[in-house]
Design an enzyme around this catalytic site. Structure first.
Site, PDB file in Angstrom:
ATOM      1  N   LYS A 154       0.858  -1.196   0.000  1.00  0.00           N
ATOM      2  CA  LYS A 154       0.000   0.000   0.000  1.00  0.00           C
ATOM      3  C   LYS A 154       0.891   1.241   0.000  1.00  0.00           C
ATOM      4  CE  LYS A 154      -3.894  -2.344   0.389  1.00  0.00           C
ATOM      5  NZ  LYS A 154      -5.109  -2.260  -0.465  1.00  0.00           N
ATOM      6  N   LYS A 180       0.909  -9.931  -2.716  1.00  0.00           N
ATOM      7  CA  LYS A 180      -0.262  -9.909  -3.593  1.00  0.00           C
ATOM      8  C   LYS A 180      -0.395  -8.538  -4.247  1.00  0.00           C
ATOM      9  CE  LYS A 180      -5.308  -9.775  -3.078  1.00  0.00           C
ATOM     10  NZ  LYS A 180      -5.282  -8.474  -3.729  1.00  0.00           N
ATOM     11  N   ASP A 182      -2.588  -5.480  -5.915  1.00  0.00           N
ATOM     12  CA  ASP A 182      -3.928  -4.975  -5.658  1.00  0.00           C
ATOM     13  C   ASP A 182      -4.782  -5.171  -6.914  1.00  0.00           C
ATOM     14  OD1 ASP A 182      -4.214  -2.695  -3.027  1.00  0.00           O
ATOM     15  OD2 ASP A 182      -5.835  -3.859  -3.947  1.00  0.00           O
ATOM     16  N   GLU A 183      -6.096  -5.101  -6.747  1.00  0.00           N
ATOM     17  CA  GLU A 183      -7.005  -5.431  -7.850  1.00  0.00           C
ATOM     18  C   GLU A 183      -6.865  -4.474  -9.025  1.00  0.00           C
ATOM     19  OE1 GLU A 183      -9.093  -2.581  -5.182  1.00  0.00           O
ATOM     20  OE2 GLU A 183      -7.999  -4.453  -4.880  1.00  0.00           O
ATOM     21  N   HIS A 272      -9.665 -12.465  -7.056  1.00  0.00           N
ATOM     22  CA  HIS A 272     -10.128 -11.262  -6.389  1.00  0.00           C
ATOM     23  C   HIS A 272     -11.542 -11.008  -6.908  1.00  0.00           C
ATOM     24  CE1 HIS A 272     -10.496  -7.190  -4.902  1.00  0.00           C
ATOM     25  NE2 HIS A 272      -9.369  -7.372  -4.225  1.00  0.00           N
ATOM     26  N   LYS A 313     -13.265  -3.867   7.096  1.00  0.00           N
ATOM     27  CA  LYS A 313     -13.796  -2.553   6.699  1.00  0.00           C
ATOM     28  C   LYS A 313     -14.894  -2.658   5.654  1.00  0.00           C
ATOM     29  CE  LYS A 313     -10.544  -1.947   2.889  1.00  0.00           C
ATOM     30  NZ  LYS A 313      -9.320  -1.334   2.348  1.00  0.00           N
TER      31      LYS A 313
HETATM   32  O1  LIG Z   1      -7.979  -2.820  -1.738  1.00  0.00           O
HETATM   33  C1  LIG Z   1      -8.355  -3.312  -0.647  1.00  0.00           C
HETATM   34  O2  LIG Z   1      -9.176  -2.766   0.042  1.00  0.00           O
HETATM   35  C2  LIG Z   1      -7.776  -4.654  -0.308  1.00  0.00           C
HETATM   36  O3  LIG Z   1      -6.549  -4.759  -0.971  1.00  0.00           O
HETATM   37  C3  LIG Z   1      -7.571  -4.755   1.197  1.00  0.00           C
HETATM   38  O4  LIG Z   1      -6.670  -3.795   1.641  1.00  0.00           O
HETATM   39  P1  LIG Z   1      -6.440  -3.565   3.213  1.00  0.00           P
HETATM   40  O5  LIG Z   1      -5.898  -4.830   3.779  1.00  0.00           O
HETATM   41  O6  LIG Z   1      -5.460  -2.439   3.275  1.00  0.00           O
HETATM   42  O7  LIG Z   1      -7.740  -3.208   3.813  1.00  0.00           O
HETATM   43  C4  LIG Z   1      -8.687  -5.746  -0.894  1.00  0.00           C
HETATM   44  O8  LIG Z   1      -8.823  -5.425  -2.249  1.00  0.00           O
HETATM   45  C5  LIG Z   1     -10.043  -5.909  -0.268  1.00  0.00           C
HETATM   46  O9  LIG Z   1      -9.948  -6.637   0.897  1.00  0.00           O
HETATM   47  C6  LIG Z   1     -11.025  -6.637  -1.192  1.00  0.00           C
HETATM   48  O10 LIG Z   1     -12.252  -6.833  -0.560  1.00  0.00           O
HETATM   49  P2  LIG Z   1     -12.848  -8.290  -0.290  1.00  0.00           P
HETATM   50  O11 LIG Z   1     -11.761  -9.065   0.384  1.00  0.00           O
HETATM   51  O12 LIG Z   1     -14.043  -8.060   0.596  1.00  0.00           O
HETATM   52  O13 LIG Z   1     -13.215  -8.818  -1.601  1.00  0.00           O
HETATM   53 MG   LIG Z   2      -7.294  -4.353  -2.895  1.00  0.00          MG
END
Ligand SMILES: O=C(O)[C@@](O)(COP(=O)(O)O)[C@H](O)[C@H](O)COP(=O)(O)O
Ligand SMILES: [Mg+2]
Length: 418
Positions: A154, A180, A182-183, A272, A313
């Protein structure tokens, strides 16, 4: 000649055959429409019917009509049974064009949600399922019976390739198993795909050499389908063991193609689910996360995000129930590894494991890189919180001997961020 009309698709005495796909919908009938009338229209329009009475020569027709066979007025729930011959073997897009197609926009219902499916062997046999599933913990990593730990650098996008690989190295050395992407990180100029892949895997190899524990990288191959397949080949070329795919935004046809290519290389797939909430957030319309997870298992992903049982969150539904289905039997398919992610940090890990067990992956981005002493300390704190939970030692007690965890608890306590 035979006539086909809506009433032909409703039979509350009908007992579905073992070969049929059985779907549960929650529907809100339109005003002045009975739930029976609405149910018959759902079954009709999602199989082979339409609004007008059709007259067809029997000798030219294969009967493929679905049957609305159960109606629970108290829950506004209907059950529809679909003959296997309605579907093209192994084509998830075709199946969804039936059970989640036009019916989602019909005037006969105010709202409609596909809640659950019972998948018969006749349909499941057309799909590969996971190559590894929960087995990745032992086949590709050294996590044994503990939760697999993953982290997303991050800020989620904008880091240079060198910074991305450095953060990965620090997190791996701190005890994380998987780096990993990020999306929304794919192949942008600030951090190109192949450079990122090569530098991150080089860092992985250094760490494995030093710490003697297998590590790997969930590199995001999401993109146009042909491009995605080429990226999968690149991952294999560079010695990666996993790929990540944004399965909802890519679409199931693309997921099926990636699964085939990953089989050629022995690569595991991390799914994801970005955009899933567009389908499942409202509890009275759309497609449930339970069904999305089922589809993902048939299509062959090894991991999928399913939520944090309310500890993180993001809003999510019934994580324990979905995880039970992913771990449970489905016509012999391998179980899928649920991923808990989103707002997680060491202070909630004990309750997370209480709620979801240990056969999961725990992903923390902010919960590691936001640690006051940096990524390496953040990773150590997360690993310590898991060790404490597995040993049954309260986190604050364990923190007395583990400074990184103590600092994390001081910072975040046991709160769930918003
Ligand atoms: O971008 C984000 O928010 C995350 O990388 C989490 O970051 P943090 O660990 O910094 O919160 C993930 O993409 C979410 O968890 C996806 O949601 P889900 O798992 O509900 O599909
Ligand atoms: Mg993410």
């Amino acid at each position: 000649m035979t006539g086909i009309e809506y009433d032909d698709f409703l039979d509350r005495t009908y007992d579905p055959a073992a070969t049929e796909l059985v779907c549960t919908f929650r529907i809100e009938p339109a005003e002045e429409m009975t739930i029976e009338a609405a149910a018959s229209r759902v079954a009709s329009e999602s199989s082979n019917g339409t609004w007008a009475t059709l007259h067809v020569d029997e000798s030219e027709l294969t009967h493929l009509g679905a049957v609305a066979c159960e109606i629970d007025e108290s829950e506004n729930e209907i059950t529809v049974a679909y003959p296997a011959d309605l579907f093209e073997a192994g084509s998830m897009p075709q199946i969804l064009s039936c059970i989640a197609g036009n019916i989602m926009g019909m005037k006969a219902v105010e709202s409609i949600r596909l809640e659950d499916c019972e998948w018969p062997e006749s349909i499941v046999s057309g799909f590969p399922g996971p190559q590894f599933g929960t087995g990745v913990a032992r086949e590709k990593l050294d996590a044994g019976d503990r939760p697999i730990l993953a982290t997303v650098p991050k800020p989620k996008v904008g880091l240079s390739t060198a910074a991305h690989a450095r953060v990965g190295e620090e997190a791996w050395r701190g005890g994380v198993d998987l780096l990993k992407d990020d999306e929304n990180l794919t192949d942008q100029d600030f951090n190109p795909f192949e450079d990122r892949l090569a530098e991150s895997l080089a860092a992985r190899d250094r760490v494995e050499e030093d710490v003697g524990e297998r590590k790997d990288y969930l590199v995001n191959v999401t993109g146009e389908t042909t491009e995605m397949l080429e990226r999968v080949d690149l991952v294999a070329e560079h010695g990666g063991g996993f790929v990540m795919v944004d399965v909802i935004t890519c679409g199931w046809a693309a997921v099926q193609s990636v699964r085939e290519r990953c089989a050629d290389h022995g690569l595991a797939i991390h799914a994801h689910r970005a955009m899933h909430a567009a389908f499942d957030r409202l509890d009275h319309h759309g497609v449930s996360m339970r069904v999305l997870a089922q589809i993902a298992r048939l299509c062959g992903v090894d991991h999928i995000h399913t939520g944090t049982a309310g500890l993180g969150k993001l809003a999510n539904e019934d994580t324990p129930g979905i995880n039970d289905w992913l771990h449970g039997d489905c016509q012999g398919l391998k179980p899928v590894l649920p991923v808990a992610s989103g707002g997680l940090h060491p202070g909630v890990v004990d309750r997370l494991i209480d709620a979801l067990g240990t056969d999961i992956c725990i992903q923390a981005g902010g919960g590691i890189h936001g640690h006051p002493d940096g990524t390496h300390a953040g990773a150590k704190a997360l690993r310590q919180s898991v060790d404490a939970s597995l040993d049954g030692v309260p986190l604050d007690e364990y923190a007395q001997e583990h400074a990184e965890l103590a600092t994390a608890l001081d910072k975040w306590g046991a709160e769930t961020p918003r």
